[in-house]
Design a protein around this motif. Structure first.
Motif, PDB file in Angstrom:
ATOM      1  N   PRO A 172     -23.715  37.383  82.024  1.00 28.25           N
ATOM      2  CA  PRO A 172     -24.351  36.270  82.762  1.00 28.25           C
ATOM      3  C   PRO A 172     -24.537  35.015  81.909  1.00 28.25           C
ATOM      4  N   LYS A 173     -24.476  35.159  80.580  1.00 30.43           N
ATOM      5  CA  LYS A 173     -24.664  34.008  79.700  1.00 30.43           C
ATOM      6  C   LYS A 173     -23.363  33.242  79.452  1.00 30.43           C
ATOM      7  N   THR A 174     -22.282  33.668  80.119  1.00 34.89           N
ATOM      8  CA  THR A 174     -20.996  32.968  79.969  1.00 34.89           C
ATOM      9  C   THR A 174     -21.132  31.491  80.322  1.00 34.89           C
ATOM     10  N   GLU A 175     -20.524  30.643  79.504  1.00 40.74           N
ATOM     11  CA  GLU A 175     -20.591  29.189  79.724  1.00 40.74           C
ATOM     12  C   GLU A 175     -19.277  28.602  80.221  1.00 40.74           C
ATOM     13  N   ALA A 176     -18.183  29.364  80.118  1.00 40.50           N
ATOM     14  CA  ALA A 176     -16.885  28.912  80.626  1.00 40.50           C
ATOM     15  C   ALA A 176     -15.969  30.125  80.765  1.00 40.50           C
ATOM     16  N   PHE A 177     -15.068  30.030  81.743  1.00 45.05           N
ATOM     17  CA  PHE A 177     -14.095  31.092  81.976  1.00 45.05           C
ATOM     18  C   PHE A 177     -12.688  30.594  81.646  1.00 45.05           C
ATOM     19  N   GLY A 178     -11.859  31.509  81.175  1.00 40.42           N
ATOM     20  CA  GLY A 178     -10.447  31.236  81.005  1.00 40.42           C
ATOM     21  C   GLY A 178      -9.634  32.363  81.615  1.00 40.42           C
ATOM     22  N   LEU A 179      -8.740  32.046  82.538  1.00 46.05           N
ATOM     23  CA  LEU A 179      -7.899  33.046  83.198  1.00 46.05           C
ATOM     24  C   LEU A 179      -6.436  32.719  82.980  1.00 46.05           C
ATOM     25  N   THR A 180      -5.631  33.765  82.915  1.00 45.13           N
ATOM     26  CA  THR A 180      -4.193  33.582  82.761  1.00 45.13           C
ATOM     27  C   THR A 180      -3.452  34.193  83.932  1.00 45.13           C
ATOM     28  N   SER A 181      -2.271  33.689  84.208  1.00 44.89           N
ATOM     29  CA  SER A 181      -1.380  34.302  85.200  1.00 44.89           C
ATOM     30  C   SER A 181       0.052  34.015  84.785  1.00 44.89           C
ATOM     31  N   MET A 182       0.736  35.072  84.363  1.00 49.10           N
ATOM     32  CA  MET A 182       2.103  34.936  83.872  1.00 49.10           C
ATOM     33  C   MET A 182       3.081  34.773  85.023  1.00 49.10           C
ATOM     34  N   TRP A 183       2.938  35.614  86.043  1.00 42.77           N
ATOM     35  CA  TRP A 183       3.898  35.640  87.148  1.00 42.77           C
ATOM     36  C   TRP A 183       3.262  35.164  88.448  1.00 42.77           C
ATOM     37  N   SER A 184       3.992  34.367  89.187  1.00 41.18           N
ATOM     38  CA  SER A 184       3.479  33.862  90.460  1.00 41.18           C
ATOM     39  C   SER A 184       3.303  34.964  91.493  1.00 41.18           C
ATOM     40  N   SER A 188     -21.301  29.888  90.275  1.00 37.89           N
ATOM     41  CA  SER A 188     -20.873  28.636  90.911  1.00 37.89           C
ATOM     42  C   SER A 188     -20.892  27.437  89.962  1.00 37.89           C
ATOM     43  N   GLU A 189     -21.727  27.456  88.936  1.00 47.04           N
ATOM     44  CA  GLU A 189     -21.855  26.303  88.050  1.00 47.04           C
ATOM     45  C   GLU A 189     -21.012  26.402  86.781  1.00 47.04           C
ATOM     46  N   ILE A 190     -20.307  27.533  86.615  1.00 46.75           N
ATOM     47  CA  ILE A 190     -19.562  27.748  85.377  1.00 46.75           C
ATOM     48  C   ILE A 190     -18.109  27.288  85.566  1.00 46.75           C
ATOM     49  N   PRO A 191     -17.605  26.421  84.694  1.00 43.76           N
ATOM     50  CA  PRO A 191     -16.221  25.929  84.856  1.00 43.76           C
ATOM     51  C   PRO A 191     -15.192  27.033  84.667  1.00 43.76           C
ATOM     52  N   ILE A 192     -14.153  26.984  85.483  1.00 46.38           N
ATOM     53  CA  ILE A 192     -13.048  27.934  85.417  1.00 46.38           C
ATOM     54  C   ILE A 192     -11.796  27.195  84.950  1.00 46.38           C
ATOM     55  N   VAL A 193     -11.219  27.673  83.850  1.00 49.14           N
ATOM     56  CA  VAL A 193     -10.004  27.093  83.276  1.00 49.14           C
ATOM     57  C   VAL A 193      -8.880  28.123  83.425  1.00 49.14           C
TER      58      VAL A 193
END
Length: 536
Positions: free
Chosen positions: A77-89, A107-112
């Protein structure tokens, strides 16, 4: 800044006649390493590493890995930002669902997001999911700048390689970032955040499974411009190689730290300069490393002669693949595939003579294919079988987003960017092609399916006729769970998927009994046993 990086689940096709398997997320591990070195606190939720045996049916295919609910429960819950990857469409529908669930909960945490898919389809991705920022192309330098800006709450408008939503909800696409030239300065992937053992134990590896596996990236990019390939958009046409010594250092480190002995090179074009290959082989041989390495992606044939092939074998290389794609020079010209039969067979003969396991890739039903092109591919497959290579892979053509051939098909009104289009690659190795998944007008889907089996039969009939002992070797290795060729990898992967499906049916809830592991931080590992649901 506390950053949670997420490797989403993927689709797998139980009907696919292929040895391809998901593997450790090399790109995300590189991002983890650069953000760690910048002082960020990194946590990773790896859907595959945490649940490598969890298969959940989704229509006519399966999802492999943690569910979105299980991923959410593992996020600090203390996460301040997310990073997700997607190799294949083709995995975009799963990733999109996951992004929505994350934004609903945080809802308030940026997703990259970053990776091949987001670079190929940025507008579609940010329109269909509540993504705050996209990183286009090579991600390390852009990720460093972007997460620093998020931490300091400064503007991102001047950061190259970023796509983002503006306050009025319009899309801002910054200019692309230049490629990294000093690739030796990029820190090695941060595998300490991932369960390397889980991937190896479940044979979720690229190429042939020769033992405990860690992937390697020795070079970046590809100088060629094949019309069906996403590389020109993702990497441009610049090719940069690390020094052979540094690559050997990395391999030696993983060999000592993890006990890894199998190193598949994930490079788009690893073998391009002869001297680089010679120097690398010398580095491995001089150190006396008892390891295996392989080139599972399509390998250029120009620099492989008898001397190089012998060096490859002496240094531990066991397997490589060539990618003629078609037996037709006309089709290769349309593909911009810079390859001739003369160059191909010089490399094939040298590789077979040296004792390498050799495979070849074919793409059938390319939009320009005609009857003579198909006949030429059958003829080439038969010739390769007689030449002594071990395997062929024949798949149907599928268009990838933002490639040259896809743009052409789109202009002809043959492509609609919906989920069915994006998921095409997951069906490319199906037993039968269907009319809604073909782009080659001169043939029906039934005719193209016939040609696929003609290509495969032409190869294996010749291969087994000239090397009949192979039949017994394949059968023996299958019984003993060994892999020494792609066909054996295919048989082992088919058996694994069959067992997982049976477990799923036995439970009666559409998923398998699995061992789940929590997200990984440095110096923090523990396990819980579950039947696919996290306990409170």
């Amino acid at each position: 800044m506390k950053v949670t990086l997420i490797h989403p689940p993927v689709y797998i096709n139980k009907e696919g006649l292929t040895a391809l398997r998901p593997s450790l997320p090399l790109g995300l591990a590189y991002i983890a390493s650069v953000l760690r070195d910048e002082g960020h606190q990194i946590e990773v939720v790896d859907a595959l590493g945490c649940a490598p045996e969890q298969m959940i049916q989704d229509g006519d295919i399966y999802r492999l890995g943690l569910t979105p609910e299980e991923i959410i429960q593992r996020i600090d819950p203390k996460t301040e930002a997310f990073g997700l990857t997607s190799m294949w469409s083709y995995s975009w529908p799963i990733v999109r669902e996951l992004i929505h669930r994350i934004k609903e909960t945080f809802s308030e945490i940026p997703i990259v997001c970053g990776g091949e898919h987001f670079t190929a389809a940025p507008e579609l991705s940010i329109e269909q999911a509540p993504i705050d920022y996209l990183v286009l192309g090579e991600g390390e330098e852009t990720a460093i700048a972007l997460f620093e800006a998020l931490q300091n709450k400064t503007e991102v408008s001047g950061i190259p390689g970023v796509v983002y939503r503006q306050t009025n909800d319009t899309l801002q696409k910054n200019e692309r970032r230049n490629r990294i030239r000093k690739v030796d300065e990029i820190p090695w992937p941060a595998w300490e955040y991932f369960d390397v053992e889980a991937y190896s134990t479940n044979r979720l590896v690229s190429g042939i499974y020769y033992g405990k596996t860690v992937p390697i990236l020795a070079t970046r990019g590809c100088p060629y411009q094949c019309t069906y390939c996403s590389s020109p958009n993702m990497w441009t046409t610049r090719w940069y190689a690390r020094t052979p010594k540094q690559v050997a250092d990395e391999i030696e480190y993983y060999h000592e730290k993890y006990g890894a002995n199998n190193f598949p090179f994930q490079d788009l074009t690893a073998i391009l300069k002869r001297q680089w290959v010679v120097d690398f082989c010398d580095e491995i041989e001089t150190r006396g490393l008892d390891i295996t390495w392989q080139l599972p992606a399509g390998t250029r044939s120009e620099v492989i002669d008898e001397e190089v092939a012998e060096l490859l074998v002496r240094s531990g290389c066991k397997s490589l693949n060539f990618a003629p794609e078609s037996g037709s020079e006309r089709t290769r010209k349309h593909m911009k595939k810079m390859l001739t039969d003369e160059k191909l067979f010089r490399a094939v003969h040298a590789s077979v003579k040296a004792g390498l396991n050799v495979g070849a890739f074919f793409v059938l039903a390319y939009p320009t294919d005609e009857i003579e092109d198909m006949k030429a591919t059958v003829k080439l497959a038969a010739r390769l079988g007689r030449a002594g290579i071990d395997d062929v892979s024949a798949g149907f053509f599928f268009p990838l987003p933002s490639t040259e051939i896809t743009s052409q098909l789109e202009s002809e009104g043959k492509i609609n960017y919906d989920d069915n289009f994006l998921k095409l690659p997951i069906y490319v190795h199906n037993k039968f092609l269907t009319e809604d998944r073909k782009f080659c007008d001169p043939f029906t889907a039934k005719q193209l399916t016939f040609w696929k089996y003609r290509v495969v039969a032409a190869f294996y009939l010749n291969s087994f006729f000239f090397r009949p002992k192979r039949i017994f070797t394949i059968f023996w290795n299958f019984l003993h769970g060994r892999e020494t060729s792609k066909i054996e990898s295919f048989l082992q992967e088919t058996r694994r998927k069959f067992k997982l499906r049976n477990k799923s049916r036995a439970l009666g809830n559409g998923q398998t009994a699995i061992k789940l592991k929590p997200m990984t931080t440095v110096g923090k590992e523990e396990e819980t046993v579950s039947t696919g649901k996290m306990d409170g």
